[in-house]
Write a protein that holds these residues in place. Sequence first.
Motif, short mmCIF file in Angstrom:
data_model
loop_
_atom_site.label_atom_id
_atom_site.label_comp_id
_atom_site.label_asym_id
_atom_site.label_seq_id
_atom_site.Cartn_x
_atom_site.Cartn_y
_atom_site.Cartn_z
N ASN A 1 -5.03 -6.10 -1.19
CA ASN A 1 -4.19 -6.60 -2.27
C ASN A 1 -2.73 -6.28 -2.01
O ASN A 1 -1.84 -7.11 -2.26
CB ASN A 1 -4.64 -5.99 -3.59
CG ASN A 1 -4.01 -6.67 -4.80
OD1 ASN A 1 -4.04 -7.89 -4.90
ND2 ASN A 1 -3.46 -5.88 -5.70
N PHE A 2 -2.47 -5.09 -1.48
CA PHE A 2 -1.12 -4.66 -1.15
C PHE A 2 -0.48 -5.58 -0.11
O PHE A 2 0.71 -5.87 -0.15
CB PHE A 2 -1.18 -3.22 -0.64
CG PHE A 2 0.13 -2.64 -0.18
CD1 PHE A 2 1.16 -2.41 -1.08
CD2 PHE A 2 0.31 -2.29 1.15
CE1 PHE A 2 2.36 -1.87 -0.65
CE2 PHE A 2 1.50 -1.73 1.57
CZ PHE A 2 2.53 -1.52 0.67
N ALA B 1 6.46 -6.02 -1.19
CA ALA B 1 5.53 -4.93 -1.51
C ALA B 1 6.29 -3.66 -1.86
O ALA B 1 7.42 -3.45 -1.41
CB ALA B 1 4.61 -4.68 -0.32
N PHE B 2 5.65 -2.80 -2.65
CA PHE B 2 6.25 -1.50 -2.97
C PHE B 2 5.14 -0.48 -3.21
O PHE B 2 4.00 -0.83 -3.51
CB PHE B 2 7.19 -1.59 -4.19
CG PHE B 2 6.52 -2.04 -5.46
CD1 PHE B 2 5.81 -1.15 -6.27
CD2 PHE B 2 6.61 -3.36 -5.87
CE1 PHE B 2 5.21 -1.56 -7.44
CE2 PHE B 2 6.02 -3.78 -7.05
CZ PHE B 2 5.32 -2.89 -7.84
N ASP C 1 -1.25 7.42 -6.40
CA ASP C 1 -0.43 6.53 -5.58
C ASP C 1 -0.59 5.09 -6.03
O ASP C 1 -1.71 4.61 -6.23
CB ASP C 1 -0.81 6.64 -4.11
CG ASP C 1 -0.46 7.99 -3.52
OD1 ASP C 1 0.74 8.31 -3.46
OD2 ASP C 1 -1.38 8.73 -3.12
N LEU C 2 0.53 4.39 -6.13
CA LEU C 2 0.52 2.98 -6.53
C LEU C 2 0.91 2.11 -5.35
O LEU C 2 1.91 2.37 -4.67
CB LEU C 2 1.52 2.75 -7.68
CG LEU C 2 1.66 1.30 -8.16
CD1 LEU C 2 0.36 0.81 -8.81
CD2 LEU C 2 2.83 1.17 -9.13
N TYR C 3 0.11 1.07 -5.10
CA TYR C 3 0.38 0.11 -4.02
C TYR C 3 0.30 -1.28 -4.62
O TYR C 3 -0.78 -1.75 -4.98
CB TYR C 3 -0.63 0.26 -2.89
CG TYR C 3 -0.69 1.66 -2.32
CD1 TYR C 3 0.24 2.10 -1.38
CD2 TYR C 3 -1.66 2.57 -2.76
CE1 TYR C 3 0.20 3.39 -0.89
CE2 TYR C 3 -1.71 3.86 -2.25
CZ TYR C 3 -0.77 4.26 -1.32
OH TYR C 3 -0.82 5.53 -0.83
N PHE C 4 1.45 -1.96 -4.72
CA PHE C 4 1.46 -3.26 -5.36
C PHE C 4 2.66 -4.06 -4.86
O PHE C 4 3.27 -3.71 -3.84
CB PHE C 4 1.50 -3.10 -6.89
CG PHE C 4 0.87 -4.23 -7.64
CD1 PHE C 4 -0.50 -4.42 -7.60
CD2 PHE C 4 1.65 -5.11 -8.38
CE1 PHE C 4 -1.09 -5.46 -8.30
CE2 PHE C 4 1.07 -6.15 -9.09
CZ PHE C 4 -0.30 -6.33 -9.05
N GLY C 5 2.99 -5.14 -5.55
CA GLY C 5 4.12 -5.96 -5.13
C GLY C 5 4.25 -7.21 -5.95
O GLY C 5 3.59 -7.38 -6.99
#
Length: 251
Positions: free
Chosen positions: A52-53, A59-60, A143-147
Amino acid sequence: MPHREVVREDKETTKVIVVFNCRSKSKFNLSLNDCLETGPNLNPNILDVILNFRKFKIAFNADVEKAFLIIRISERDRKFLKFLWHSDRPNEEYRVMRMQRLSFGCKSSPFILSATIKHHIKKFENSNPKSFEMLNSALYVDDLYFGGNNVGESFVLSTDAVSILKSVGFNWRKLRSNSRELEKLWMDNGLINVDVVGEHQLKVLGLNWNPEKDELSLEVRGLVDSWKSLRNSKKKFGKERLIGTKSYLRT
């Protein structure tokens, strides 16, 4: 609870953390972890988070500062979290102390952290559904991995994440992106400082992320070095595996 330090030289912030051995027990007695429920796994699947990342153009990622230590332990439960601490007082060898915050080492701690965060973000499900869904599905432990599809969308989502968790006592730190434009917006709004912009190598769930090239890679040097130091043996490979290998080679 015996405790020891864990040193992580690769960490940019907290290089030393104290980990409690809640599995420790004396003969014929139970350990603290023997008496605790692990709780259900509330974290998303790692592969799903990574895939998903990678689908976002902008991305962030970020993590929660001292996430476990934000959660206070009930007064009545602190008696189970006793440990010995070397005293600096003359003629006093050690003191018996109690953890007041959620400790590293209790097998229930990951569940408690995730359950606490999910409990607090639930209130934003209707008022801010997109940011709620992001935090509910893309937050792995702390930890957050998204965008997003563009800088504007990613800026709104990332700042929403900061404000939502800040409202319940959690502080985001180490915001990073593959977009220098997004990092400039963060810097202008006081979310990051100029020292962290443009770093070339970051960690994403055990993988190396190069934001400049927007590439993920796996560091295998340590694994290869450890293999070189081992000698072939039945203990290493297992008797059945060796027999199967020899049979295959003979065939």
